[in-house]
Design a protein around this motif. Structure first.
Motif, PDB file in Angstrom:
ATOM      1  N   ARG A  63     -10.636  44.118   8.416  1.00  0.00           N
ATOM      2  CA  ARG A  63     -10.025  45.087   9.343  1.00  0.00           C
ATOM      3  C   ARG A  63      -8.718  44.568   9.914  1.00  0.00           C
ATOM      4  O   ARG A  63      -7.841  45.331  10.289  1.00  0.00           O
ATOM      5  CB  ARG A  63     -10.995  45.403  10.483  1.00  0.00           C
ATOM      6  N   PHE A  64      -8.599  43.253   9.989  1.00  0.00           N
ATOM      7  CA  PHE A  64      -7.390  42.648  10.548  1.00  0.00           C
ATOM      8  C   PHE A  64      -6.252  42.621   9.538  1.00  0.00           C
ATOM      9  O   PHE A  64      -5.089  42.610   9.901  1.00  0.00           O
ATOM     10  CB  PHE A  64      -7.711  41.226  11.031  1.00  0.00           C
ATOM     11  N   GLY A  65      -6.611  42.513   8.266  1.00  0.00           N
ATOM     12  CA  GLY A  65      -5.597  42.491   7.219  1.00  0.00           C
ATOM     13  C   GLY A  65      -5.331  41.116   6.647  1.00  0.00           C
ATOM     14  O   GLY A  65      -4.522  40.969   5.730  1.00  0.00           O
ATOM     15  N   MET A  66      -6.011  40.100   7.148  1.00  0.00           N
ATOM     16  CA  MET A  66      -5.872  38.734   6.643  1.00  0.00           C
ATOM     17  C   MET A  66      -6.949  37.861   7.284  1.00  0.00           C
ATOM     18  O   MET A  66      -7.507  38.227   8.313  1.00  0.00           O
ATOM     19  CB  MET A  66      -4.488  38.155   6.968  1.00  0.00           C
ATOM     20  N   PRO A  67      -7.247  36.692   6.680  1.00  0.00           N
ATOM     21  CA  PRO A  67      -8.219  35.797   7.303  1.00  0.00           C
ATOM     22  C   PRO A  67      -7.729  35.367   8.691  1.00  0.00           C
ATOM     23  O   PRO A  67      -6.599  34.902   8.854  1.00  0.00           O
ATOM     24  CB  PRO A  67      -8.278  34.601   6.342  1.00  0.00           C
ATOM     25  N   LYS A  68      -8.585  35.527   9.676  1.00  0.00           N
ATOM     26  CA  LYS A  68      -8.183  35.227  11.050  1.00  0.00           C
ATOM     27  C   LYS A  68      -7.936  33.737  11.277  1.00  0.00           C
ATOM     28  O   LYS A  68      -7.190  33.372  12.175  1.00  0.00           O
ATOM     29  CB  LYS A  68      -9.211  35.779  12.024  1.00  0.00           C
ATOM     30  N   ALA A  69      -8.526  32.885  10.460  1.00  0.00           N
ATOM     31  CA  ALA A  69      -8.264  31.448  10.587  1.00  0.00           C
ATOM     32  C   ALA A  69      -6.785  31.140  10.421  1.00  0.00           C
ATOM     33  O   ALA A  69      -6.274  30.170  10.982  1.00  0.00           O
ATOM     34  CB  ALA A  69      -9.088  30.665   9.565  1.00  0.00           C
ATOM     35  N   LEU A  70      -6.073  31.983   9.663  1.00  0.00           N
ATOM     36  CA  LEU A  70      -4.659  31.757   9.381  1.00  0.00           C
ATOM     37  C   LEU A  70      -3.716  32.523  10.309  1.00  0.00           C
ATOM     38  O   LEU A  70      -2.497  32.435  10.160  1.00  0.00           O
ATOM     39  CB  LEU A  70      -4.358  32.122   7.925  1.00  0.00           C
ATOM     40  N   VAL A  71      -4.273  33.239  11.248  1.00  0.00           N
ATOM     41  CA  VAL A  71      -3.445  33.982  12.202  1.00  0.00           C
ATOM     42  C   VAL A  71      -2.815  32.998  13.183  1.00  0.00           C
ATOM     43  O   VAL A  71      -3.483  32.083  13.678  1.00  0.00           O
ATOM     44  CB  VAL A  71      -4.294  35.024  12.961  1.00  0.00           C
ATOM     45  N   ARG A  72      -1.536  33.202  13.451  1.00  0.00           N
ATOM     46  CA  ARG A  72      -0.832  32.392  14.445  1.00  0.00           C
ATOM     47  C   ARG A  72      -0.780  33.158  15.755  1.00  0.00           C
ATOM     48  O   ARG A  72      -0.427  34.324  15.791  1.00  0.00           O
ATOM     49  CB  ARG A  72       0.587  32.075  14.003  1.00  0.00           C
ATOM     50  N   GLN A  73      -1.124  32.463  16.813  1.00  0.00           N
ATOM     51  CA  GLN A  73      -1.008  33.018  18.152  1.00  0.00           C
ATOM     52  C   GLN A  73      -0.370  31.947  19.024  1.00  0.00           C
ATOM     53  O   GLN A  73      -0.851  30.811  19.062  1.00  0.00           O
ATOM     54  CB  GLN A  73      -2.381  33.418  18.694  1.00  0.00           C
ATOM     55  N   LEU A 104      -5.182  30.061  14.709  1.00  0.00           N
ATOM     56  CA  LEU A 104      -6.421  30.253  15.477  1.00  0.00           C
ATOM     57  C   LEU A 104      -7.450  29.176  15.163  1.00  0.00           C
ATOM     58  O   LEU A 104      -8.173  28.736  16.051  1.00  0.00           O
ATOM     59  CB  LEU A 104      -7.008  31.638  15.221  1.00  0.00           C
ATOM     60  N   VAL A 105      -7.514  28.748  13.899  1.00  0.00           N
ATOM     61  CA  VAL A 105      -8.479  27.702  13.545  1.00  0.00           C
ATOM     62  C   VAL A 105      -8.147  26.391  14.267  1.00  0.00           C
ATOM     63  O   VAL A 105      -9.041  25.710  14.767  1.00  0.00           O
ATOM     64  CB  VAL A 105      -8.596  27.513  12.011  1.00  0.00           C
ATOM     65  N   ASP A 106      -6.873  26.053  14.361  1.00  0.00           N
ATOM     66  CA  ASP A 106      -6.478  24.828  15.076  1.00  0.00           C
ATOM     67  C   ASP A 106      -6.781  24.947  16.560  1.00  0.00           C
ATOM     68  O   ASP A 106      -7.241  23.985  17.195  1.00  0.00           O
ATOM     69  CB  ASP A 106      -4.988  24.547  14.877  1.00  0.00           C
ATOM     70  N   ARG A 107      -6.526  26.117  17.119  1.00  0.00           N
ATOM     71  CA  ARG A 107      -6.794  26.333  18.533  1.00  0.00           C
ATOM     72  C   ARG A 107      -8.287  26.156  18.827  1.00  0.00           C
ATOM     73  O   ARG A 107      -8.677  25.483  19.773  1.00  0.00           O
ATOM     74  CB  ARG A 107      -6.347  27.739  18.940  1.00  0.00           C
ATOM     75  N   ALA A 108      -9.146  26.771  17.996  1.00  0.00           N
ATOM     76  CA  ALA A 108     -10.585  26.701  18.219  1.00  0.00           C
ATOM     77  C   ALA A 108     -11.119  25.273  18.047  1.00  0.00           C
ATOM     78  O   ALA A 108     -11.987  24.834  18.802  1.00  0.00           O
ATOM     79  CB  ALA A 108     -11.301  27.663  17.286  1.00  0.00           C
ATOM     80  N   ARG A 122      -7.044  24.837   4.435  1.00  0.00           N
ATOM     81  CA  ARG A 122      -6.985  23.374   4.292  1.00  0.00           C
ATOM     82  C   ARG A 122      -5.546  22.873   4.260  1.00  0.00           C
ATOM     83  O   ARG A 122      -5.228  21.832   4.823  1.00  0.00           O
ATOM     84  CB  ARG A 122      -7.693  22.936   3.014  1.00  0.00           C
ATOM     85  N   ALA A 123      -4.681  23.610   3.591  1.00  0.00           N
ATOM     86  CA  ALA A 123      -3.285  23.182   3.448  1.00  0.00           C
ATOM     87  C   ALA A 123      -2.500  23.332   4.752  1.00  0.00           C
ATOM     88  O   ALA A 123      -1.576  22.559   5.008  1.00  0.00           O
ATOM     89  CB  ALA A 123      -2.603  23.984   2.337  1.00  0.00           C
ATOM     90  N   ARG A 124      -2.850  24.290   5.578  1.00  0.00           N
ATOM     91  CA  ARG A 124      -2.042  24.596   6.755  1.00  0.00           C
ATOM     92  C   ARG A 124      -2.645  24.134   8.074  1.00  0.00           C
ATOM     93  O   ARG A 124      -1.921  23.976   9.060  1.00  0.00           O
ATOM     94  CB  ARG A 124      -1.798  26.103   6.804  1.00  0.00           C
ATOM     95  N   ALA A 125      -3.948  23.939   8.135  1.00  0.00           N
ATOM     96  CA  ALA A 125      -4.603  23.603   9.403  1.00  0.00           C
ATOM     97  C   ALA A 125      -4.726  22.094   9.592  1.00  0.00           C
ATOM     98  O   ALA A 125      -4.672  21.323   8.632  1.00  0.00           O
ATOM     99  CB  ALA A 125      -5.988  24.239   9.451  1.00  0.00           C
ATOM    100  N   ALA A 126      -4.888  21.697  10.830  1.00  0.00           N
ATOM    101  CA  ALA A 126      -5.091  20.290  11.189  1.00  0.00           C
ATOM    102  C   ALA A 126      -6.591  20.014  11.214  1.00  0.00           C
ATOM    103  O   ALA A 126      -7.236  20.140  12.252  1.00  0.00           O
ATOM    104  CB  ALA A 126      -4.456  19.997  12.543  1.00  0.00           C
ATOM    105  N   ASP A 145      -9.805  42.103  16.512  1.00  0.00           N
ATOM    106  CA  ASP A 145     -10.402  42.945  15.500  1.00  0.00           C
ATOM    107  C   ASP A 145      -9.378  43.627  14.618  1.00  0.00           C
ATOM    108  O   ASP A 145      -9.595  43.822  13.441  1.00  0.00           O
ATOM    109  CB  ASP A 145     -11.296  43.987  16.166  1.00  0.00           C
ATOM    110  N   LEU A 146      -8.238  43.970  15.196  1.00  0.00           N
ATOM    111  CA  LEU A 146      -7.226  44.666  14.428  1.00  0.00           C
ATOM    112  C   LEU A 146      -5.896  43.939  14.530  1.00  0.00           C
ATOM    113  O   LEU A 146      -5.569  43.377  15.573  1.00  0.00           O
ATOM    114  CB  LEU A 146      -7.044  46.094  14.944  1.00  0.00           C
ATOM    115  N   ALA A 147      -5.147  43.964  13.459  1.00  0.00           N
ATOM    116  CA  ALA A 147      -3.833  43.329  13.449  1.00  0.00           C
ATOM    117  C   ALA A 147      -2.952  43.972  14.525  1.00  0.00           C
ATOM    118  O   ALA A 147      -3.084  45.160  14.807  1.00  0.00           O
ATOM    119  CB  ALA A 147      -3.183  43.466  12.083  1.00  0.00           C
ATOM    120  N   PRO A 148      -2.055  43.201  15.128  1.00  0.00           N
ATOM    121  CA  PRO A 148      -1.196  43.728  16.175  1.00  0.00           C
ATOM    122  C   PRO A 148      -0.400  44.955  15.742  1.00  0.00           C
ATOM    123  O   PRO A 148      -0.100  45.813  16.539  1.00  0.00           O
ATOM    124  CB  PRO A 148      -0.250  42.569  16.497  1.00  0.00           C
TER     125      PRO A 148
END
Length: 190
Positions: A15-25, A30-34, A58-62, A185-188
């Motif tokens: 529903r968001f349009g992409m894996p939320k782990a790769l979303v930047r906020q 988001l995965v790094d933040r969590a 794996r390539a982008r997250a810490a 839940d939904l992309a901005p």
């Protein structure tokens, strides 16, 4: 008493349009933040369950210093990720785990610490929010892991187990003053 952190970050974000782990906020994945929230709350070990776009994450997250678990069944829903994460924690010696979701950037280390403060192998503890609503983070004591895993199917996670064991939920810890559990839940742009 050792309390693990379990981050479910495998979803495709249909529903968001992409894996939320790769979303930047705010400039951070988001995965790094969590992961940072679980570390700041002193959870150890921290286990991250990946699925959709796992190689990109794996390539982008810490991910240094965390245990990464691949969920090849991620398309079946959150239940399979919860099962994979609990299985990965089986040999850690953790008395309990705090479960968080990658798409809830309002969950804070303060909320995780509050929920984890009552940790024990027999405990089930949930964060409480306004209007009597309970949600994440959720602490699952080790004694409950087999039962949670047995009922975690589809996109339901631990909810069926928690509903079936409401008498075992020792406490709902108020967290509305330090966190919120709204999910993205939904992309901005949607």
């Amino acid at each position: 008493m050792m309390v693990a952190g379990l981050l479910l970050a495998a979803g495709g974000g249909r529903r968001f349009g992409m894996p939320k782990a790769l979303v930047r906020q705010d400039g951070q994945l988001l995965v790094d933040r969590a992961i940072g929230v679980l570390r700041a709350a002193r959870c150890a070990p921290v286990v991250v369950v990946l699925g959709a776009a796992a190689d990109d994450v794996r390539a982008r997250a810490a991910l240094d210093g965390v245990a990464v678990v691949d969920n090849p069944e991620w398309t079946t829903g959150m239940g399979s990720s919860l099962r994979a994460g609990l299985a990965a924690l089986a040999d850690t010696g953790a008395a309990a785990t705090v479960v968080t979701l990658v798409d809830m950037p309002g969950v804070t280390a303060a909320a995780v610490r509050r929920v984890a403060a009552g940790a024990g192998p027999a405990e089930l503890i949930m964060a409480g929010y306004d209007n009597g609503r309970s949600g994440h983070p959720v602490l699952l004591g080790r004694d409950h892991w087999p039962g949670v895993a047995a009922l975690a199917v589809g996109d339901t996670g631990a909810r069926p187990y928690l509903r079936a064991h409401t008498a075992a939920v020792r406490v709902v810890v108020p967290c509305a003053d330090v966190a919120d559990d709204d999910d993205l839940d939904l992309a901005p742009h949607a």
